[in-house]
Design a protein around this motif. Structure first.
Motif, short mmCIF file in Angstrom:
data_model
loop_
_atom_site.label_atom_id
_atom_site.label_comp_id
_atom_site.label_asym_id
_atom_site.label_seq_id
_atom_site.Cartn_x
_atom_site.Cartn_y
_atom_site.Cartn_z
N TYR A 11 8.86 4.22 1.38
CA TYR A 11 7.92 4.72 0.35
C TYR A 11 7.12 5.92 0.87
O TYR A 11 6.31 6.47 0.13
CB TYR A 11 6.95 3.61 -0.06
CG TYR A 11 7.59 2.47 -0.82
CD1 TYR A 11 8.08 2.67 -2.11
CD2 TYR A 11 7.67 1.20 -0.27
CE1 TYR A 11 8.65 1.62 -2.82
CE2 TYR A 11 8.23 0.15 -0.97
CZ TYR A 11 8.73 0.36 -2.24
OH TYR A 11 9.28 -0.68 -2.94
N GLY A 12 7.28 6.25 2.16
CA GLY A 12 6.61 7.45 2.68
C GLY A 12 5.41 7.20 3.58
O GLY A 12 4.81 8.13 4.09
N GLY A 13 5.02 5.92 3.77
CA GLY A 13 3.88 5.61 4.63
C GLY A 13 4.25 5.76 6.11
O GLY A 13 5.42 5.65 6.48
N LYS A 14 3.24 6.06 6.94
CA LYS A 14 3.46 6.13 8.40
C LYS A 14 2.94 4.84 9.00
O LYS A 14 1.85 4.37 8.62
CB LYS A 14 2.71 7.31 9.00
CG LYS A 14 3.18 8.66 8.52
CD LYS A 14 2.67 9.75 9.48
CE LYS A 14 3.16 11.11 9.07
NZ LYS A 14 2.36 11.69 7.97
N VAL A 15 3.69 4.28 9.95
CA VAL A 15 3.27 2.99 10.51
C VAL A 15 3.28 3.04 12.04
O VAL A 15 4.22 3.57 12.63
CB VAL A 15 4.11 1.82 9.91
CG1 VAL A 15 5.59 2.03 10.06
CG2 VAL A 15 3.70 0.48 10.50
N MET B 219 0.83 -1.21 0.00
CA MET B 219 0.00 0.00 0.00
C MET B 219 0.87 1.25 0.00
O MET B 219 0.54 2.24 -0.64
CB MET B 219 -0.87 -0.02 1.26
CG MET B 219 -2.36 -0.08 1.12
SD MET B 219 -3.10 -0.12 -0.47
CE MET B 219 -3.59 1.56 -0.69
N SER B 220 1.99 1.19 0.74
CA SER B 220 2.86 2.35 0.83
C SER B 220 3.46 2.68 -0.55
O SER B 220 3.49 3.84 -0.97
CB SER B 220 3.95 2.10 1.86
OG SER B 220 4.62 3.29 2.16
N ALA B 221 3.91 1.64 -1.25
CA ALA B 221 4.47 1.85 -2.59
C ALA B 221 3.40 2.41 -3.54
O ALA B 221 3.66 3.34 -4.30
CB ALA B 221 5.02 0.52 -3.14
N ALA B 222 2.19 1.86 -3.46
CA ALA B 222 1.13 2.29 -4.38
C ALA B 222 0.67 3.71 -4.05
O ALA B 222 0.44 4.52 -4.96
CB ALA B 222 -0.05 1.31 -4.29
N CYS B 223 0.57 4.03 -2.76
CA CYS B 223 0.13 5.38 -2.36
C CYS B 223 1.16 6.41 -2.82
O CYS B 223 0.82 7.50 -3.28
CB CYS B 223 -0.05 5.47 -0.85
SG CYS B 223 -1.60 4.74 -0.33
#
Ligand SMILES: Cc1ncc(COP(=O)(O)O)c(C=O)c1O
Length: 428
Positions: free
Chosen positions: A178-182, A145-149
């Protein structure tokens, strides 16, 4: 004659449509129910949670659904994926069975999850949504999801099951890269998370809890929607790209599978590889059985009950008619975190009830043994989830050896295990 190991398609062979099994199933599954009224859910009631186009696909009974050009473009980064004949595994087992696997581990994030992540991010971005929330177990779905977002310019918040958050630090790095927050779930970010932490500060989380947190944040925030990596019809629809390619590749190999096998968490890679083949079973053209390989620690298809249940732990999602162990079931901490989900989803549950799907519940010990044999014979270290499919394949191949009957087995290698080496270390 020289033997062919890999059956490869061209970029121009990437399917232009996904296959919707709802059009061809002999018996339709029961409808989703509204969690409050218990009445059949209306599409508009799902639109605060998911992008409109995804809701439309969730309810669709159209046989084929067009893949948007932008999605096909991103698929080209790793699709078509190879279909491989596992000659070395066959030899090691001494089986007359022909074993093929579809290698979804070649995706940039290491698993099949990107197939639907790209589609879900695309539709949300196209509808002007700015931020998505989701859950992740092993971290594979969060990475995808992070890569796709990132590709489609969306922000992402991932609730990661606490046990995996601590056990798989590199997955967090992938999501962050990829920029996602976890965040570890249960978290302090949601009312539900805070309630659970108050009851037990040591709560290690589960997929069901992480889903509740991601859903809560989506419905209580501006311009935010939720995305799910499995279970729902639209997710399985996107994953049929696996089986549609595999059909063409099996044809190149001059074979047709008698058995199609995949590991089973919420059913997305299983549905993805098997549905296009089951279409030929419904039409009477072919006979084959689809086998779901689930962990003995979370055997929803093998031991669950077919009834309406929530998709999450808090009871916020629609009620889903499915084989379930109960939405508050807390599976033991196995390494295949992506298979620790309590329910089997609507479509697969109906297919199981109607006898098109069989299942095995396999102990962790057997799956790791299978994973290591696969690594030594075929060279790829499989994800702990995928080792379940390999273990089930080995069981079938050994049965074929015993009966002396040659048969063709196709399984899905859903991901590689490079970020799961701590689990292999413990096993070895
Ligand atoms: C590599 C891999 N395979 C399989 C699964 C199981 O999910 P599903 O049943 O939706 O394919 C997961 C889930 O996280 C996964 O990461």
């Amino acid at each position: 004659m020289e033997k062919t190991k890999k059956f490869m398609l061209q970029e121009s062979d990437i399917p232009t449509q996904w296959y919707n099994i709802m059009a061809d199933m002999p018996n339709q599954p029961q409808p989703l129910l509204h969690p409050g009224t218990k009445e059949p859910l209306k599409p508009e009631e799902m639109e605060g949670l998911f992008a409109k186009k995804l809701v439309e696909q969730e309810f669709s009974t159209e046989q084929f659904v067009e893949i948007p050009e932008e999605v096909r473009e991103m698929y080209k980064a790793y699709r078509p994926t190879p279909l491989v004949r596992a000659y070395s595994l066959e030899k090691a087992l001494g089986t007359p069975a022909k074993i093929f696997f579809k290698n979804e581990s070649v995706s940039p994030v290491g698993s099949h999850k990107l197939n639907t992540a790209i589609a879900q991010a695309y539709y949300n971005a196209a509808e002007g949504i700015k931020r998505l929330t989701t859950e992740t177990g092993a971290g594979q779905w969060g990475s995808a999801m992070s890569a796709a977002c990132d590709h489609f310019g969306l922000e992402l918040v991932v609730f990661m099951v606490k046990n995996s958050f601590n056990a798989k630090p590199y997955r967090k790095n992938v999501i962050n890269t990829y920029g996602g927050k976890v965040f570890a779930s249960p978290s302090e970010l949601t009312q539900y998370g805070r309630k659970l932490l108050l009851e037990d500060p040591n709560n290690q989380g589960s997929l069901g809890i992480a889903i509740s947190e991601a859903v809560e944040m989506a419905v209580t925030s501006e311009n935010t929607r939720y995305t799910l990596g499995s279970v729902l019809n639209h997710v399985l629809l996107h994953q049929t790209i696996i089986g549609l390619e595999a059909e063409k590749q099996m044809e190149m190999a001059g074979e047709y599978p008698d058995k199609v096998i995949a590991c089973f968490g919420g059913g997305s890679n299983f549905g993805g590889i098997s549905f296009p083949f089951l279409r030929r079973v419904f039409s009477g053209e072919r006979k084959l059985i689809a086998i779901a390989a689930e962990p003995a620690a979370c055997p929803k298809l093998t031991k669950g009950k077919l009834e309406y249940d929530f998709g999450d732990t808090a009871g916020m999602t629609p009620l889903i008619p499915m084989y379930t162990l109960g939405h508050d079931f807390q599976p033991e901490q196995i390494h295949a975190a992506g298979l620790r989900y309590h329910g089997g989803g609507r479509i697969v549950s109906q297919l199981k009830k109607d006898g098109f799907v069989d299942s095995y519940a396999i102990e962790q010990e057997e799956t790791f043994k299978a994973g290591i044999l696969f690594a030594k014979t075929e060279g790829i270290i499989p994800a702990p989830e995928s080792t379940h499919a390999i273990a089930a394949t080995i069981r079938e191949a050994l049965k074929a050896k015993e009966s002396g009957k040659s048969e063709t087995i196709l399984f899905n290698l859903s991901g590689h295990g490079f970020l799961d080496m701590a689990a292999y270390e413990k096993y070895v």
